[in-house]
Design an enzyme around this catalytic site. Structure first.
Site, PDB file in Angstrom:
ATOM      1  N   ASN A  56       0.868  -1.162  -0.149  1.00 27.06           N
ATOM      2  CA  ASN A  56      -0.001   0.186   0.014  1.00 27.06           C
ATOM      3  C   ASN A  56       0.999   1.018   0.002  1.00 27.06           C
ATOM      4  O   ASN A  56       2.220   1.218   0.143  1.00 27.06           O
ATOM      5  CB  ASN A  56      -0.822  -0.051   1.180  1.00 27.06           C
ATOM      6  CG  ASN A  56      -0.168   0.022   2.509  1.00 27.06           C
ATOM      7  OD1 ASN A  56       0.418   0.674   2.873  1.00 27.06           O
ATOM      8  ND2 ASN A  56      -0.309  -1.120   3.301  1.00 27.06           N
TER       9      ASN A  56
ATOM     10  N   CYS B   1      -0.009   2.028  14.059  1.00 28.30           N
ATOM     11  CA  CYS B   1      -0.031   3.129  13.237  1.00 28.30           C
ATOM     12  C   CYS B   1       0.100   2.711  11.663  1.00 28.30           C
ATOM     13  O   CYS B   1      -0.130   3.231  10.668  1.00 28.30           O
ATOM     14  CB  CYS B   1       0.908   4.568  13.331  1.00 28.30           C
ATOM     15  SG  CYS B   1       0.671   5.967  12.141  1.00 28.30           S
TER      16      CYS B   1
ATOM     17  N   ASP C 263      -4.537  -6.461   4.737  1.00 24.22           N
ATOM     18  CA  ASP C 263      -5.240  -7.264   5.476  1.00 24.22           C
ATOM     19  C   ASP C 263      -5.263  -8.797   4.809  1.00 24.22           C
ATOM     20  O   ASP C 263      -5.693  -9.631   5.494  1.00 24.22           O
ATOM     21  CB  ASP C 263      -6.799  -6.793   4.980  1.00 24.22           C
ATOM     22  CG  ASP C 263      -7.067  -5.663   5.689  1.00 24.22           C
ATOM     23  OD1 ASP C 263      -6.779  -5.445   7.017  1.00 24.22           O
ATOM     24  OD2 ASP C 263      -8.015  -4.518   5.282  1.00 24.22           O
TER      25      ASP C 263
ATOM     26  N   ASP D   1      -4.644 -10.083  12.654  1.00 22.02           N
ATOM     27  CA  ASP D   1      -4.891  -8.658  13.298  1.00 22.02           C
ATOM     28  C   ASP D   1      -3.996  -8.313  14.148  1.00 22.02           C
ATOM     29  O   ASP D   1      -4.174  -8.540  15.223  1.00 22.02           O
ATOM     30  CB  ASP D   1      -6.569  -8.842  13.450  1.00 22.02           C
ATOM     31  CG  ASP D   1      -7.208  -7.391  13.729  1.00 22.02           C
ATOM     32  OD1 ASP D   1      -6.277  -6.462  14.244  1.00 22.02           O
ATOM     33  OD2 ASP D   1      -8.406  -6.984  13.369  1.00 22.02           O
TER      34      ASP D   1
END
Length: 405
Positions: A213, A276, A281, A308
């Site tokens: 990302n 942060c 995912d 997670d």
């Protein structure tokens, strides 16, 4: 009672020419609030934007303007001005005064005092974006950095000339954060262990490709630095970023979400945890040991969920006293953030809207700060757009207040 690191310090503030000189008045006020004594040199250019009377009224000190004033040299010469200061700040630092510093010119009181300085110097550049981007200015800044000069800003945004670009003077909270970093630590988080994650995670597809990302790590790194500046022992677990490692911080470099979780679990126990990082995912279920060739047609990737990290740490038997999460959303910001606050088990959540692409990689951020109220009811407040350094300082302040209670 917490003592400010600026208490009793003497700051020499050089105000050069530029519309951003108005921010220097607020800077004087903030420095005085922290207990600092502020002496000011107002250049001829600076006097075109703010008056010596305003500067004197706020600083409650004589304002120095003229190298050749016999009265000034008798009362407080340029040598004494720098020798009796703990830090020298140039705000705004115009392209002209930066050039003078880089090339050793001394043709007025400000440049002469700066050339004679034997104390740290902090520059807050402010100028038109074309002047900032000019190779001459960039060369001058690079020279000064090599000589140990400190720098706050500039930032990107709209300018008084109705143009937009890099060159806006850093906001006062960002300058104050830089000052604190140079002069010392308040110490109100001394003895606390802070665990912070930052940056993206890269989930490999094959030896060449990965799923990732756009996170730059700027916000997470700024938070780690802000906590360290307040005396905390900080462990920063960072995905792949180009940001430099913050000073005074233990940093663990990882790539994948599983590696990040493992590093976080190894770093426990901690007093506070701030998630942060923008963690992927999903990861590829069947990693290919060889580069996937396109000549076989379009490949379908089988994905499986990543751990997670925020929820895992929040539910851990060594759960930190304070667990803080971040939520980057593209739609239904408040609704999704409230759900995440409840589902993840964290105490605080900072939610931001990333739909317009103006957060990842940018120097500024704007968030909704959420926390659990009575009966797990979410309470929230809006933090307006500000530099990521300033936002990190604001969060560190809230954390310090939390542990003080």
């Amino acid at each position: 009672m917490i003592t400010s690191p600026l208490q009793g310090r003497v700051i020499l503030l050089v105000i050069s020419g530029g519309i951003a000189a108005y921010k220097s008045l607020d800077l004087i006020r903030r420095l005085r609030e922290q207990g600092a004594r502020v002496r000011c040199i107002l250049t001829k250019g600076g006097a075109e934007f703010v008056t010596a009377l305003s500067v004197a009224a706020l600083s409650e000190e004589k304002v120095y303007t003229d190298l050749w004033s016999l009265t000034d040299e008798q009362e407080m010469g340029h040598i004494r001005l720098v020798r009796e200061s703990d830090l020298i700040i140039v705000a705004p630092a115009s392209a002209n005064i930066i050039a003078k510093l880089a090339h050793g010119l001394a043709d007025d009181l400000a440049s002469t005092a700066l050339l004679a300085a034997n104390k740290p110097i902090l520059l807050a550049p402010a100028m038109n974006h074309a002047m900032w981007d000019n190779p001459a200015t960039q060369h001058n800044i690079a020279m000064l950095k090599q000589r140990g000069f400190h720098q706050a800003g500039p930032n990107e945004g709209a300018m008084a000339c109705n143009e937009t670009g890099m060159g806006r003077m850093a906001d006062v909270p960002e300058i104050m954060a830089a000052i604190t970093d140079i002069l010392g630590k308040p110490g109100d988080l001394s003895g606390k262990h802070a665990l912070v994650t930052s940056g993206p995670t890269y989930e490999p597809v094959d030896p060449v490709r990965f799923i990732g990302n756009r996170s730059s790590g700027k916000q997470g790194h700024a938070i780690a630095a802000a906590l360290a500046a307040r005396g905390a022992s900080v462990t920063l677990v960072s995905g792949p970023v180009s940001e430099p490692d913050p000073k005074g911080v233990k940093i663990i470099h990882v790539e994948t979400a599983e590696q990040m979780l493992g590093a976080c679990l190894q770093a426990l126990p901690a007093d506070l945890f701030i998630a942060c990082a923008a963690v992927a995912d999903w990861r590829v279920a069947d990693y290919s040991e060889q580069k996937i060739k396109k000549d076989g047609g379009v490949s379908t990737l089988a994905l499986e969920p990543n751990p997670d990290i925020l929820a895992t740490i929040a539910a851990h038997h060594l759960r930190p006293k304070l667990v803080v999460g971040f939520a980057a959303e593209t739609d239904n910001l408040m609704e999704n953030a409230k759900k995440k606050l409840a589902q993840k088990g964290c105490d605080w959540l900072l939610a931001n809207d990333v739909s317009n692409g103006a957060v990842f990689g940018a120097d500024e951020n704007s968030v909704w700060f959420m926390h659990r109220g009575a009966g797990d009811h979410a309470e929230y407040e809006h933090w307006p757009p500000q530099s990521k350094t300033a936002l990190a300082q604001a969060l560190a302040e809230k954390i310090a207040e939390y542990f003080k209670e």
